[in-house]
Structure formats: structure tokens, C-alpha cells
Design an enzyme around this catalytic site. Structure first.
Site, PDB file in Angstrom:
ATOM      1  N   SER A  18       0.886  -1.063  -0.085  1.00  0.00           N
ATOM      2  CA  SER A  18       0.152   0.045   0.025  1.00  0.00           C
ATOM      3  C   SER A  18       0.890   1.502  -0.074  1.00  0.00           C
ATOM      4  O   SER A  18       2.048   1.023   0.189  1.00  0.00           O
ATOM      5  CB  SER A  18      -1.048  -0.041   1.168  1.00  0.00           C
ATOM      6  OG  SER A  18      -0.579   0.722   2.501  1.00  0.00           O
ATOM      7  N   VAL A  19       0.192   2.211  -0.340  1.00  0.00           N
ATOM      8  CA  VAL A  19       0.915   3.640  -0.483  1.00  0.00           C
ATOM      9  C   VAL A  19       1.498   3.972   1.059  1.00  0.00           C
ATOM     10  O   VAL A  19       2.193   4.900   1.238  1.00  0.00           O
ATOM     11  CB  VAL A  19      -0.105   4.629  -0.785  1.00  0.00           C
ATOM     12  CG1 VAL A  19      -1.144   4.924   0.162  1.00  0.00           C
ATOM     13  CG2 VAL A  19       0.682   6.028  -1.332  1.00  0.00           C
ATOM     14  N   LYS A  20       0.564   3.643   1.874  1.00  0.00           N
ATOM     15  CA  LYS A  20       1.019   4.022   3.419  1.00  0.00           C
ATOM     16  C   LYS A  20       2.573   3.312   3.876  1.00  0.00           C
ATOM     17  O   LYS A  20       3.035   4.059   4.736  1.00  0.00           O
ATOM     18  CB  LYS A  20       0.148   3.142   4.448  1.00  0.00           C
ATOM     19  CG  LYS A  20      -1.499   3.865   4.065  1.00  0.00           C
ATOM     20  CD  LYS A  20      -1.707   5.129   4.570  1.00  0.00           C
ATOM     21  CE  LYS A  20      -3.106   5.528   4.185  1.00  0.00           C
ATOM     22  NZ  LYS A  20      -3.510   6.862   4.909  1.00  0.00           N
ATOM     23  N   ASP A  21       3.098   2.646   3.076  1.00  0.00           N
ATOM     24  CA  ASP A  21       4.635   2.442   3.412  1.00  0.00           C
ATOM     25  C   ASP A  21       5.295   3.649   3.528  1.00  0.00           C
ATOM     26  O   ASP A  21       6.386   3.697   4.285  1.00  0.00           O
ATOM     27  CB  ASP A  21       4.945   1.269   2.480  1.00  0.00           C
ATOM     28  CG  ASP A  21       4.408  -0.206   2.412  1.00  0.00           C
ATOM     29  OD1 ASP A  21       3.511  -0.242   3.605  1.00  0.00           O
ATOM     30  OD2 ASP A  21       4.777  -1.010   1.729  1.00  0.00           O
ATOM     31  N   ALA A  71       4.457   5.927   6.655  1.00  0.00           N
ATOM     32  CA  ALA A  71       4.818   5.190   7.809  1.00  0.00           C
ATOM     33  C   ALA A  71       6.292   5.137   8.166  1.00  0.00           C
ATOM     34  O   ALA A  71       6.581   5.479   9.424  1.00  0.00           O
ATOM     35  CB  ALA A  71       4.489   3.581   7.477  1.00  0.00           C
TER      36      ALA A  71
END
Length: 452
Positions: free
Chosen positions: A42-45, A48
Site C-alpha cells: 500500500s501507499v502507506k508504506d 509510515a
């Protein structure tokens, strides 16, 4: 040799993929930034790891510490990768709307998961916002990430995602479209792109039950717009600090049903197995098509991978239960086939009211056909019995024929659902289906609504 020293070094540089089938109504070139190619899918890597590194630099996160965050699952996965490589403990607080796959994946990568109810106010002590803050206060040597207000979220996309899109399109991008949740992606990418070319338009995809669209257009935070919704990953009932409305040109809202349907279409027609917010983004693109001209370059970002929604949007039963699939119930025969086999429950004209009441209670039904030796001669409904009892408390000892209404209409099993529905009204609460061989079945409004 060419290799990454750890999994974190593989984050970013995700591909742009042209959309063909789903966007054939749009004259512009539409390119998808497929963020599921990140190691955490996901883009959230991106954000994060940026938030972890900023917290380390500022001293908020110390060696051997505990990372605590409220997450819809994807940020938790990115944090888990960072925690594994850097040696931290991770506690993820997630709401019960999220798919089971997301919870299982977080636990698979070593996160401790706390599940909270979705349908509560953000200030409620049971909400995942409140629980995250409380755990951070109670846990020694811990750091509360707060992806909604932690501006490292936006910075990650300003420094990484925006420049990637600019370079991949040779600076020719004219529109950027993305679902908005915490706001980091749209704000970081949007700010970078507009600094490069102020004419680039930035569109946010919102969902019904979220406050973003109306707030952007009116400046009013309307609590009446807040209600539970199914779509995951976008929309909010708060205004995160990461949402920079000044770089957003507009929002369009997408229904839960359309988001789910287009998530499936994206897999089947484009071969892109993406998550729920990607379906919302595709439908949003189509809603915005009048804004795109032939020579435009439109980039839409797909947040995560479809594997996290296998039991939801990619499951026919789940879709059907929510009315998201076209019903295959078209005739009376289709309706009765869903019922359990059994004899039609009736009451005779000379039986007492108490017998009808006992039968309704025993079989948990609200309507009864009334019969005599000639066949169906009347009907009785629980509301008729209630009215009779209100008028005379001794009604249970009187014959049912004294209170019966007109008999229910009888139709054959090939009668359409539409025609059956027209026969059910305030005066007539059910329809009898002649199933052949002397057998009859009863159809009520509840049966039709349940089937559809």
C-alpha cells in the site's frame, strides 16, 4: 550485485499503468499509480517509514520503544515493516469495519491488534482515536503516531510520491485524482505538483458519510453528514491536519455500492487487483469526466491491494447481502425457492382467535390465510388481531371468521416480482403462490425485501 539491504529500501518507485477498458468514456490518457507494488502492498508504506524516521530524529521514538497507532490496516502494515527492521514493538488499534484480512495480516507481521467499534463518536472513549491515545499514555516508552495530524505523512508524499509522478509523466500531468482519508497523499502530492505547475488540478474522492466535500465547498463541518459507511480507506468524521484544502480543487462523492462494484470491475477488466478505495477512485474519475480534455494526462492513485478485501468486495455473498449485486430473483418461483419446504400454515373459519394467535407465535409469522371446505375464503393479519383485542379483551374466545379480511390474491409461480409487489398494500399484506399439485406458498413484503 544489485540488492536492497532491507525491505524498507524497496519502498517507492511504483509503476504508472494505463487504464483502458474502464475509462473508455474518457478521452484523456488515464494512468494509475499502483501503490500495491510497495512491500507492504500500500501507499502507506511511504509515510509510515517517514513518520518513524522523523520520530527517531526528534527523540520521540527511542530504542526498544513501542509504536502505537489507530489504523485502517494499511498504515499498520507499513509501521510493522519499520518496527521489524528497526526493533520496535507495535500496537495497532483498528475499527471493526475493516476486513478480517487486514487484521490477520497485521498479526502475521507481529503487530498486537486492538479492535474497537466503528459506530461511535471520535470523542467516545471506545473509538479507535481515543483508545490509541489512552494506550499511548499508559504504555511506558511509547510513541503515538497520529497519522491524521502528523505532518510527516504529507511530507512523505511531497518528497517521494509527487516527484515520482512528475518524472514518470515528464511533467505533462494535468490532473491528479485520489481518495482522501488522512489527507497526506493528496496534500503532499498536490502541493508538489502545483509548485511545478499551478494549472494542475487536484481532485479528491470522498464517500457518503464523510465531511470532506461539504466542508471544502462551504467551510461548514456538518455533523448531519456523518454516518456509518462501508467503503474503506477514504472519508473521515474529523478534519485531519494533513488535509490541506488549499491544494484541492474539488471533491466528488462515490457511494459504497459503486465503490464495491468498480473494485471488482478493476480486477476483471483491467487486471489490477486493487483495494476498495481504488474502485471508488475509478467511479469518481467517470463522474469527473467532463473536466478532462483529449490531450490531458490524468493520474489516479490506487492505495492498496485487493487481497485485503477477498471476504468483502470480492465475495458474491457479501455483495449480495448488501444489495450490491443485481438480484437474480425475478419470479414467484425464485422467491419460494428460497423458503424452507413445508405445508402452508392456515386457520379454519370456525377456529377461535386464540388458535390463530398460537399458530402465529409457534411459526413466527404475521399473516394467515383462512380456509373452509371450499378453499381460501379470507385472511387475518397480526395488526387485525391487535385492533380486535384493543376493542374487546375477550376476542380470543371468538371464531376467527368474525374478524377475517378478504382472501389473499392467488398467482402462479411464473408471476414477476414486480406484479407481486403491486398486489401487496395496506389492505392486502400477502400473496399466495399456486405451486402446483395442490400446494400453495405465501409471499409477504418481508420475503420480497429480504430477497432483494
Amino acid at each position: 550485485m544489485n540488492y536492497a539491504h532491507n525491505i524498507l529500501e524497496t519502498i517507492g518507485n511504483t509503476p504508472l499503468v494505463r487504464l483502458n477498458e474502464l475509462t473508455n468514456e474518457i478521452e484523456a490518457l488515464v494512468l494509475a499509480k499502483v501503490e500495491s507494488f510497495n512491500p507492504g502492498n500500500s501507499v502507506k508504506d511511504r509515510m509510515a517509514i517517514k513518520m518513524i524516521e522523523d520520530a527517531e530524529t526528534s527523540g520521540l521514538l527511542k530504542p526498544g520503544g513501542t509504536i502505537i497507532e489507530g489504523t485502517s490496516g494499511n498504515t499498520g502494515m507499513g509501521l510493522a515493516l519499520g518496527a521489524i527492521v528497526k526493533g520496535y514493538r507495535l500496537v495497532c488499534v483498528i475499527n471493526d469495519k475493516q476486513s478480517k484480512e487486514k487484521i490477520d495480516i497485521l498479526r502475521a507481521v507481529g503487530a498486537e491488534v486492538v479492535v474497537c467499534p466503528t459506530n461511535v463518536e471520535p470523542q467516545d472513549p471506545r473509538s479507535y482515536y481515543s483508545v490509541s491515545k489512552r494506550l499511548a499514555e499508559e504504555t511506558p516508552n511509547s510513541w503515538y503516531v497520529n497519522q491524521y495530524d502528523n505532518l510527516a505523512n504529507t511530507a512523505a508524499h511531497y518528497e517521494q510520491t509527487g516527484p515520482e509522478i512528475w518524472e514518470q509523466t515528464d511533467g505533462k500531468i494535468t490532473h491528479f485524482v485520489v481518495g482522501v482519508g488522512t489527507g497526506g497523499t493528496i496534500s503532499g502530492v498536490g502541493r508538489f505538483l502545483k509548485e511545478k505547475n499551478p494549472r494542475i488540478k487536484v481532485w479528491g474522492i470522498d464517500t457518503y458519510g464523510s465531511v470532506f466535500k461539504k466542508y471544502h465547498e462551504t467551510g461548514v463541518f456538518d455533523e448531519n453528514e456523518i454516518y456509518p459507511y462501508i467503503t474503506e480507506g477514504i472519508g473521515e468524521d474529523i478534519l485531519p491536519k494533513n488535509v490541506d484544502f488549499s491544494v484541492i480543487d474539488g471533491f466528488t462523492k462515490v457511494t459504497d455500492k459503486d465503490a464495491a462494484i468498480y473494485t471488482r470491475k478493476l480486477a476483471r477488466q483491467e487486471g489490477i487487483f486493487a483495494g476498495n478505495s481504488a474502485g471508488a477512485a475509478v467511479k469518481g474519475l467517470l463522474q469527473l469526466k467532463e473536466h478532462f480534455k483529449k490531450d490531458d494526462i490524468v493520474v489516479v492513485l490506487f492505495h492498496d491491494h485487493g487481497s485485503r478485501y477477498v471476504a468483502k468486495m470480492f465475495n458474491d455473498d457479501w455483495m449480495r447481502d448488501r444489495g450490491f449485486l443485481e438480484s437474480d430473483i425475478k419470479t414467484a418461483a425464485d422467491l419460494v425457492s428460497r423458503q424452507e419446504e413445508g405445508e402452508l400454515i392456515t386457520v379454519k373459519t370456525e377456529e377461535l382467535v386464540m388458535h390463530a394467535v398460537e399458530r402465529m407465535k409457534k411459526y413466527d409469522i404475521s399473516q394467515l390465510p383462512i380456509v373452509d371446505s371450499e378453499g381460501f375464503v379470507g385472511s387475518i393479519d397480526e395488526s387485525d388481531l391487535f385492533k380486535a383485542w384493543m376493542d374487546d379483551k375477550n376476542v380470543v374466545d371468538k371464531p376467527i371468521k368474525d374478524f377475517m379480511q378478504a382472501p389473499y390474491p392467488v398467482v402462479n409461480e411464473y408471476t414477476s416480482i414486480e406484479n407481486i409487489s403491486k398486489l401487496i398494500n395496506k389492505k392486502n399484506k400477502a400473496v399466495l403462490i399456486n405451486a402446483g399439485n395442490g400446494k400453495y406458498r405465501i409471499i409477504t413484503k418481508h420475503d420480497i425485501i429480504s430477497a432483494l
